[in-house]
Design a protein around this motif. Structure first.
Motif, mmCIF file in Angstrom:
data_model
loop_
_atom_site.group_PDB
_atom_site.id
_atom_site.type_symbol
_atom_site.label_atom_id
_atom_site.label_comp_id
_atom_site.label_asym_id
_atom_site.label_seq_id
_atom_site.Cartn_x
_atom_site.Cartn_y
_atom_site.Cartn_z
ATOM 1 N N GLU A 140 0.837 -1.209 0.000
ATOM 2 C CA GLU A 140 0.000 0.000 0.000
ATOM 3 C C GLU A 140 0.868 1.254 0.000
ATOM 4 N N LEU A 141 1.936 1.233 0.793
ATOM 5 C CA LEU A 141 2.855 2.368 0.860
ATOM 6 C C LEU A 141 3.512 2.617 -0.489
ATOM 7 N N MET A 142 3.915 1.553 -1.169
ATOM 8 C CA MET A 142 4.538 1.706 -2.499
ATOM 9 C C MET A 142 3.552 2.312 -3.494
ATOM 10 N N TRP A 143 2.294 1.886 -3.425
ATOM 11 C CA TRP A 143 1.284 2.432 -4.324
ATOM 12 C C TRP A 143 1.094 3.926 -4.061
ATOM 13 N N ILE A 144 1.033 4.309 -2.795
ATOM 14 C CA ILE A 144 0.867 5.717 -2.430
ATOM 15 C C ILE A 144 2.064 6.540 -2.922
ATOM 16 N N CYS A 145 3.270 5.996 -2.747
ATOM 17 C CA CYS A 145 4.474 6.703 -3.231
ATOM 18 C C CYS A 145 4.425 6.883 -4.741
ATOM 19 N N SER A 146 3.977 5.853 -5.439
ATOM 20 C CA SER A 146 3.852 5.942 -6.901
ATOM 21 C C SER A 146 2.834 7.012 -7.296
ATOM 22 N N LEU A 147 1.718 7.047 -6.600
ATOM 23 C CA LEU A 147 0.692 8.054 -6.871
ATOM 24 C C LEU A 147 1.230 9.458 -6.618
ATOM 25 N N LEU A 148 1.906 9.648 -5.498
ATOM 26 C CA LEU A 148 2.472 10.959 -5.182
ATOM 27 C C LEU A 148 3.493 11.389 -6.229
ATOM 28 N N GLU A 150 3.505 10.495 -9.413
ATOM 29 C CA GLU A 150 2.735 10.883 -10.607
ATOM 30 C C GLU A 150 2.117 12.265 -10.455
ATOM 31 N N LEU A 151 1.774 12.637 -9.224
ATOM 32 C CA LEU A 151 1.192 13.954 -8.964
ATOM 33 C C LEU A 151 2.252 15.045 -8.822
ATOM 34 N N GLY A 152 3.517 14.654 -8.912
ATOM 35 C CA GLY A 152 4.601 15.624 -8.808
ATOM 36 C C GLY A 152 4.977 15.986 -7.384
ATOM 37 N N VAL A 153 4.555 15.178 -6.424
ATOM 38 C CA VAL A 153 4.883 15.431 -5.016
ATOM 39 C C VAL A 153 6.164 14.679 -4.676
ATOM 40 N N ARG A 154 7.165 15.414 -4.197
ATOM 41 C CA ARG A 154 8.434 14.792 -3.796
ATOM 42 C C ARG A 154 8.450 14.654 -2.279
ATOM 43 N N LEU A 155 8.743 13.461 -1.826
ATOM 44 C CA LEU A 155 8.825 13.221 -0.392
ATOM 45 C C LEU A 155 10.172 13.690 0.137
ATOM 46 N N PRO A 156 10.190 14.411 1.265
ATOM 47 C CA PRO A 156 11.458 14.926 1.804
ATOM 48 C C PRO A 156 12.377 13.824 2.327
ATOM 49 N N THR A 157 11.804 12.705 2.749
ATOM 50 C CA THR A 157 12.597 11.566 3.230
ATOM 51 C C THR A 157 11.983 10.277 2.704
ATOM 52 N N ALA A 158 12.770 9.224 2.715
ATOM 53 C CA ALA A 158 12.271 7.921 2.273
ATOM 54 C C ALA A 158 11.241 7.403 3.276
ATOM 55 N N PRO A 159 10.208 6.725 2.797
ATOM 56 C CA PRO A 159 9.212 6.157 3.707
ATOM 57 C C PRO A 159 9.844 5.095 4.612
ATOM 58 N N VAL A 160 9.300 4.965 5.801
ATOM 59 C CA VAL A 160 9.774 3.991 6.778
ATOM 60 C C VAL A 160 8.595 3.145 7.230
ATOM 61 N N VAL A 161 8.817 1.839 7.357
ATOM 62 C CA VAL A 161 7.788 0.931 7.857
ATOM 63 C C VAL A 161 8.221 0.463 9.244
ATOM 64 N N TYR A 162 7.364 0.695 10.237
ATOM 65 C CA TYR A 162 7.620 0.245 11.599
ATOM 66 C C TYR A 162 6.690 -0.911 11.917
ATOM 67 N N PHE A 163 7.211 -1.932 12.584
ATOM 68 C CA PHE A 163 6.361 -3.011 13.069
ATOM 69 C C PHE A 163 6.944 -3.537 14.363
ATOM 70 N N ASP A 164 6.109 -4.222 15.145
ATOM 71 C CA ASP A 164 6.498 -4.563 16.511
ATOM 72 C C ASP A 164 6.657 -6.055 16.762
#
Length: 187
Positions: A140-148, A150-164
């Motif tokens: 889901e996170l990868m899909w959101i990053c792909s969508l962003l 395509e919309l020309g939105v650059r993320l300031p940092t790489a996404p992080v996945v946390y789990f416990d």
């Protein structure tokens, strides 16, 4: 993972052997800020309700009652404490039922996607149940990053996945073990 967390939570106020109930909140009496006498251990109330907040991400049936109980954190009464203990009694009754996998994806501090689903079957370990949940959240996170992108939105940092789940963490970090696990499930 959830069962151990629930057992630990029930142990704190000595409620491991409490009689289970079928609903987390009773409609009577209604909870108001001034319902009853002040509870003599507000720190215990806050600890229990804070722990319930964590569980409510994975158990959506707790969301309403935990939100309600959270409104009385500053000055809990005996009635509020009884309501919190009822939630614990509810948990005692459901902790052996099917687990729930959940995730929340944030853009900054704003949640933009979430999921909470009951597991489709019984698993032999927490790793077996957590790892696919992590994979779903990552997808889901990868899909959101792909969508962003395509919309020309650059993320300031790489996404992080946390789990416990330590077992799932070890499995993820060990490619040899991960490939053996994958082969075992495919054959």
């Amino acid at each position: 993972m959830q069962k151990k967390y629930i057992i630990d939570l029930l142990a704190k106020p000595n409620m491991l052997n409490s009689k289970p109930v079928t609903t987390p909140l009773s409609p009577h009496p209604p909870l108001t800020p001034t319902s009853g006498e002040l509870f003599d251990n507000p720190a215990q109330y806050r600890i229990v309700v804070g722990s319930l907040q964590y569980l409510s991400f994975m158990l959506p049936d707790l969301a309403f009652v935990v939100n309600r109980l959270s409104q009385f954190m500053h000055s809990p009464t005996v009635l509020h404490w009884q309501a919190a203990k009822r939630v614990l009694r509810y948990l005692a009754g459901i902790m052996d039922m099917v687990s729930t996998n959940a995730y929340v994806i944030y853009l900054g501090t704003t949640p933009i996607a979430w999921s909470s689903k009951k597991q489709s079957g019984v698993t032999r370990s927490s790793i077996e149940s957590e790892y696919p949940a992590i994979a779903n959240a990552t997808s889901e996170l990868m899909w959101i990053c792909s969508l962003l992108t395509e919309l020309g939105v650059r993320l300031p940092t790489a996404p992080v996945v946390y789990f416990d789940n330590m077992g799932a963490t070890y499995l993820y970090e060990n490619p040899v073990l991960r490939s053996l696990t994958h082969e075992a499930h495919c054959h």
